[in-house]
Design a protein around this motif. Structure first.
Motif, PDB file in Angstrom:
ATOM      1  N   ARG A  16     -42.047 -38.055 -58.667  1.00  0.00           N
ATOM      2  CA  ARG A  16     -42.559 -39.334 -58.942  1.00  0.00           C
ATOM      3  C   ARG A  16     -41.448 -40.479 -58.853  1.00  0.00           C
ATOM      4  O   ARG A  16     -41.860 -41.379 -59.636  1.00  0.00           O
ATOM      5  N   GLN A  17     -40.767 -40.145 -58.083  1.00  0.00           N
ATOM      6  CA  GLN A  17     -39.784 -41.445 -57.664  1.00  0.00           C
ATOM      7  C   GLN A  17     -39.855 -41.688 -56.333  1.00  0.00           C
ATOM      8  O   GLN A  17     -39.676 -40.688 -55.337  1.00  0.00           O
ATOM      9  N   ALA A  18     -39.797 -42.980 -56.080  1.00  0.00           N
ATOM     10  CA  ALA A  18     -40.056 -43.508 -54.636  1.00  0.00           C
ATOM     11  C   ALA A  18     -39.208 -44.626 -54.300  1.00  0.00           C
ATOM     12  O   ALA A  18     -38.869 -45.504 -55.320  1.00  0.00           O
ATOM     13  N   ALA A  19     -38.708 -44.575 -53.227  1.00  0.00           N
ATOM     14  CA  ALA A  19     -38.020 -45.925 -52.618  1.00  0.00           C
ATOM     15  C   ALA A  19     -38.898 -46.589 -51.697  1.00  0.00           C
ATOM     16  O   ALA A  19     -39.566 -45.960 -50.592  1.00  0.00           O
ATOM     17  N   VAL A  20     -39.046 -47.902 -51.822  1.00  0.00           N
ATOM     18  CA  VAL A  20     -39.820 -48.660 -50.688  1.00  0.00           C
ATOM     19  C   VAL A  20     -38.732 -49.635 -50.263  1.00  0.00           C
ATOM     20  O   VAL A  20     -38.074 -50.267 -50.756  1.00  0.00           O
ATOM     21  N   VAL A  21     -38.631 -49.579 -48.953  1.00  0.00           N
ATOM     22  CA  VAL A  21     -37.751 -50.335 -48.024  1.00  0.00           C
ATOM     23  C   VAL A  21     -38.594 -51.358 -47.474  1.00  0.00           C
ATOM     24  O   VAL A  21     -39.167 -51.652 -46.637  1.00  0.00           O
ATOM     25  N   GLY A  22     -38.104 -52.756 -48.030  1.00  0.00           N
ATOM     26  CA  GLY A  22     -38.957 -54.005 -47.486  1.00  0.00           C
ATOM     27  C   GLY A  22     -39.710 -54.508 -48.748  1.00  0.00           C
ATOM     28  O   GLY A  22     -40.151 -53.850 -49.388  1.00  0.00           O
ATOM     29  N   CYS A  23     -39.493 -56.035 -48.849  1.00  0.00           N
ATOM     30  CA  CYS A  23     -39.942 -56.889 -49.999  1.00  0.00           C
ATOM     31  C   CYS A  23     -40.915 -57.799 -49.639  1.00  0.00           C
ATOM     32  O   CYS A  23     -41.233 -58.604 -49.941  1.00  0.00           O
ATOM     33  N   GLY A  24     -41.540 -57.626 -48.322  1.00  0.00           N
ATOM     34  CA  GLY A  24     -42.660 -58.440 -47.817  1.00  0.00           C
ATOM     35  C   GLY A  24     -44.077 -58.178 -48.643  1.00  0.00           C
ATOM     36  O   GLY A  24     -43.965 -57.166 -49.523  1.00  0.00           O
ATOM     37  N   VAL A  25     -44.938 -58.563 -47.821  1.00  0.00           N
ATOM     38  CA  VAL A  25     -46.332 -58.399 -48.604  1.00  0.00           C
ATOM     39  C   VAL A  25     -46.639 -56.728 -48.343  1.00  0.00           C
ATOM     40  O   VAL A  25     -47.326 -56.197 -49.352  1.00  0.00           O
ATOM     41  N   VAL A  26     -46.390 -56.016 -47.491  1.00  0.00           N
ATOM     42  CA  VAL A  26     -46.546 -54.695 -47.212  1.00  0.00           C
ATOM     43  C   VAL A  26     -45.581 -53.829 -48.332  1.00  0.00           C
ATOM     44  O   VAL A  26     -46.378 -52.904 -48.873  1.00  0.00           O
ATOM     45  N   GLY A  27     -44.464 -54.080 -48.253  1.00  0.00           N
ATOM     46  CA  GLY A  27     -43.643 -53.330 -49.274  1.00  0.00           C
ATOM     47  C   GLY A  27     -43.884 -53.590 -50.756  1.00  0.00           C
ATOM     48  O   GLY A  27     -44.055 -52.632 -51.434  1.00  0.00           O
ATOM     49  N   LEU A  28     -44.295 -54.730 -51.135  1.00  0.00           N
ATOM     50  CA  LEU A  28     -44.690 -55.271 -52.487  1.00  0.00           C
ATOM     51  C   LEU A  28     -46.016 -54.457 -52.768  1.00  0.00           C
ATOM     52  O   LEU A  28     -46.210 -53.755 -53.971  1.00  0.00           O
TER      53      LEU A  28
ATOM     54  N   VAL B 125     -40.261 -46.500 -59.181  1.00  0.00           N
ATOM     55  CA  VAL B 125     -40.149 -47.217 -57.647  1.00  0.00           C
ATOM     56  C   VAL B 125     -39.049 -48.123 -57.670  1.00  0.00           C
ATOM     57  O   VAL B 125     -38.880 -48.858 -58.760  1.00  0.00           O
ATOM     58  N   THR B 126     -38.198 -47.853 -56.661  1.00  0.00           N
ATOM     59  CA  THR B 126     -37.255 -48.822 -56.337  1.00  0.00           C
ATOM     60  C   THR B 126     -37.472 -49.670 -55.092  1.00  0.00           C
ATOM     61  O   THR B 126     -37.624 -48.812 -54.037  1.00  0.00           O
ATOM     62  N   ILE B 127     -37.511 -50.791 -54.834  1.00  0.00           N
ATOM     63  CA  ILE B 127     -37.612 -51.596 -53.531  1.00  0.00           C
ATOM     64  C   ILE B 127     -35.980 -51.708 -53.452  1.00  0.00           C
ATOM     65  O   ILE B 127     -35.235 -52.463 -53.952  1.00  0.00           O
ATOM     66  N   TYR B 128     -35.566 -51.638 -51.983  1.00  0.00           N
ATOM     67  CA  TYR B 128     -34.377 -52.021 -51.335  1.00  0.00           C
ATOM     68  C   TYR B 128     -34.762 -52.978 -50.134  1.00  0.00           C
ATOM     69  O   TYR B 128     -35.808 -52.638 -49.485  1.00  0.00           O
ATOM     70  N   THR B 129     -34.265 -53.979 -50.197  1.00  0.00           N
ATOM     71  CA  THR B 129     -34.458 -55.066 -49.351  1.00  0.00           C
ATOM     72  C   THR B 129     -33.233 -55.917 -49.085  1.00  0.00           C
ATOM     73  O   THR B 129     -32.498 -56.075 -49.954  1.00  0.00           O
ATOM     74  N   LYS B 130     -33.363 -56.770 -47.803  1.00  0.00           N
ATOM     75  CA  LYS B 130     -32.262 -57.302 -47.614  1.00  0.00           C
ATOM     76  C   LYS B 130     -32.778 -58.844 -47.675  1.00  0.00           C
ATOM     77  O   LYS B 130     -31.947 -60.075 -47.875  1.00  0.00           O
TER      78      LYS B 130
ATOM     79  N   LEU C 210     -30.518 -44.906 -44.661  1.00  0.00           N
ATOM     80  CA  LEU C 210     -31.650 -44.557 -45.482  1.00  0.00           C
ATOM     81  C   LEU C 210     -31.710 -43.155 -46.104  1.00  0.00           C
ATOM     82  O   LEU C 210     -32.007 -42.908 -47.352  1.00  0.00           O
ATOM     83  N   ALA C 211     -30.659 -42.430 -45.362  1.00  0.00           N
ATOM     84  CA  ALA C 211     -30.844 -40.973 -45.643  1.00  0.00           C
ATOM     85  C   ALA C 211     -29.768 -40.622 -46.935  1.00  0.00           C
ATOM     86  O   ALA C 211     -29.851 -39.876 -47.757  1.00  0.00           O
ATOM     87  N   SER C 212     -28.874 -41.840 -47.266  1.00  0.00           N
ATOM     88  CA  SER C 212     -27.937 -41.923 -48.274  1.00  0.00           C
ATOM     89  C   SER C 212     -28.861 -42.004 -49.750  1.00  0.00           C
ATOM     90  O   SER C 212     -28.103 -42.190 -50.802  1.00  0.00           O
ATOM     91  N   LEU C 213     -29.907 -42.873 -49.712  1.00  0.00           N
ATOM     92  CA  LEU C 213     -30.579 -43.113 -50.834  1.00  0.00           C
ATOM     93  C   LEU C 213     -30.762 -41.703 -51.681  1.00  0.00           C
ATOM     94  O   LEU C 213     -31.279 -40.944 -51.222  1.00  0.00           O
ATOM     95  N   PRO C 214     -30.933 -42.065 -53.167  1.00  0.00           N
ATOM     96  CA  PRO C 214     -31.289 -40.862 -54.007  1.00  0.00           C
ATOM     97  C   PRO C 214     -32.576 -40.615 -53.934  1.00  0.00           C
ATOM     98  O   PRO C 214     -32.702 -39.319 -54.381  1.00  0.00           O
ATOM     99  N   GLU C 215     -33.536 -41.293 -53.592  1.00  0.00           N
ATOM    100  CA  GLU C 215     -34.923 -41.036 -53.647  1.00  0.00           C
ATOM    101  C   GLU C 215     -35.405 -39.992 -52.722  1.00  0.00           C
ATOM    102  O   GLU C 215     -34.744 -40.032 -51.466  1.00  0.00           O
ATOM    103  N   ALA C 216     -36.137 -38.941 -52.724  1.00  0.00           N
ATOM    104  CA  ALA C 216     -36.409 -37.804 -51.791  1.00  0.00           C
ATOM    105  C   ALA C 216     -37.655 -38.629 -51.220  1.00  0.00           C
ATOM    106  O   ALA C 216     -37.891 -38.190 -49.804  1.00  0.00           O
ATOM    107  N   LEU C 217     -38.520 -39.534 -51.454  1.00  0.00           N
ATOM    108  CA  LEU C 217     -39.625 -39.992 -50.889  1.00  0.00           C
ATOM    109  C   LEU C 217     -39.390 -41.435 -50.646  1.00  0.00           C
ATOM    110  O   LEU C 217     -38.957 -42.345 -51.372  1.00  0.00           O
ATOM    111  N   LEU C 218     -39.459 -41.858 -49.256  1.00  0.00           N
ATOM    112  CA  LEU C 218     -39.242 -43.290 -48.907  1.00  0.00           C
ATOM    113  C   LEU C 218     -40.437 -43.749 -48.068  1.00  0.00           C
ATOM    114  O   LEU C 218     -41.060 -42.976 -47.157  1.00  0.00           O
TER     115      LEU C 218
END
Length: 362
Positions: free
Chosen positions: A87-99, A112-117, A259-267
């Motif tokens: 029940r923990q997920a990481a979303v990479v990207g904060c554009g419209v698709v990521g949001l 959910v945690t969003i990771y973004t540049k 990305l493999a270093s992130l704590p979440e198992a679902l990306l």
């Protein structure tokens, strides 16, 4: 007899109202920007992939349909994760698709945690027109039955979701869209094409007669669609995500190993063009588009596409004029030649409009 006459009058359609003319002139331009559409000839990617002990669900490659299909491909991506017990997920990207992906995950109970540049207003999604219409998305000869199925599901889901967001809070509204041509009448896509999955969604669509419009072109097809204003909409999505206790981390990733270093198992990979380097997708290329904005005209309450490549959308932050699709071009510097052409062709269209009193709004 007077009563009968009154009844017939009440049932008659209202008199048509004229369309206002867009005032196109170089001195009315308030800004010009260029952006890159993340395009794949075979269409967007929504699929799962193993990354060491993690699962990455890809959701990228939307071309010029990122805003249009964002809720739909987010739904497909979230369904891909239904069998994964976390029940923990990481979303990479904060554009419209990521949001959009992050919000659907939250609505299903994920933390959910969003990771973004980059965050709005500095995302690629902010450099978008905002018309709900899946364009510049795939090459017709590359479409597979599986993509057509995904495309239809994503389009239908997204169309319904945007209808629930219509209003000032999200910057979404219904407007008539006029497709203009000097060459031929509008032809619906053939039944075997992916576009035929989407065509029935547009309400009140029909070819107009010459007496029903004021454009100086022989063929005008009118339908209704939604205009989504990125500046308002993306800020609202980010607000909703943070209000629902989402976390946001500003971080840039060099490759998939990061990305493999992130704590979440679902990306969820929602990086757009960034997926080219992160996951070595060489099919992913940019299609450059340039937009010029005129001073706002609140009286403009319709959209146009054509003739040719040009289009016009009346947003609160300015009347948007576009008309360029440069495949494989990474440069985001403004090209004055493109600006001149888009202004010239739009000026010719709107200056030639016929606007007699009390006509041409059907």
């Amino acid at each position: 007899m007077a009563g009968c006459a009154a009844s017939r009058h009440i049932g008659a359609p209202p008199a048509p109202v004229p369309l206002a003319r867009v005032r196109v002139a170089p001195e009315r331009v308030i800004r010009t920007i260029a952006g890159l559409r993340p395009f794949r000839a075979s269409g967007f990617v929504v699929r799962a992939e193993k990354l060491d002990a993690k699962v990455v669900i890809h959701n990228y490659g939307h071309g010029g349909a990122g805003i249009t299909l964002s809720w739909g491909t987010a739904q497909l991506a979230v369904l891909e994760a239904a069998h994964i017990e976390t029940r923990q997920a990481a979303v990479v990207g904060c554009g419209v698709v990521g949001l959009s992906t992050a919000r659907l995950l939250q609505q299903r109970g994920y933390a959910v945690t969003i990771y973004t540049k980059a965050m709005p207003p500095d995302t690629t999604s902010n450099v978008a027109g905002g018309l709900w219409s899946p364009v510049t998305l795939y090459d017709h000869e590359r479409v597979t039955p599986e993509f057509r199925r995904q495309f239809g599901e994503a389009g239908r889901f997204a169309f319904r979701r945007y209808q629930s967001l219509v209003g000032e809070a999200y910057g979404v509204r219904w407007l008539p869209l006029y497709s203009l041509s000097r060459d031929s009448a509008y032809q619906p896509p053939p039944s075997e094409s992916a576009a035929s999955e989407i065509e029935p969604l547009f309400p009140d669509a029909r070819q107009l007669t010459r007496t029903e419009h004021g454009f100086d072109v022989p063929y005008v097809y009118r339908r209704y669609s939604m205009l989504i204003e990125p500046a308002i909409y993306l800020n609202a999505l980010l607000r909703d995500f943070l209000t629902a206790r989402g976390d946001l981390v500003v971080r840039e990733f060099r490759d998939a190993r990061d990305l493999a270093s992130l704590p979440e198992a679902l990306l969820f990979n929602c990086t757009g063009l960034g997926a080219r380097d992160l996951f070595h997708d060489d099919e992913l290329i940019p299609i450059r588009g340039q937009l010029s904005f005129l001073l706002p005209q609140p009286e403009i309450d319709y959209m146009t596409v054509g003739p040719g490549d040009i289009y016009m959308f009346p947003r609160h932050d300015g009347v948007l004029l576009g008309g360029s699709h440069q495949r494989g071009v990474w440069d985001t510097q403004v090209d004055p030649t493109t600006t001149d052409r888009v202004l010239r062709e739009n000026a010719a269209l709107f200056n030639a409009m016929r606007i007699p009193p009390g006509r041409f709004r059907v």
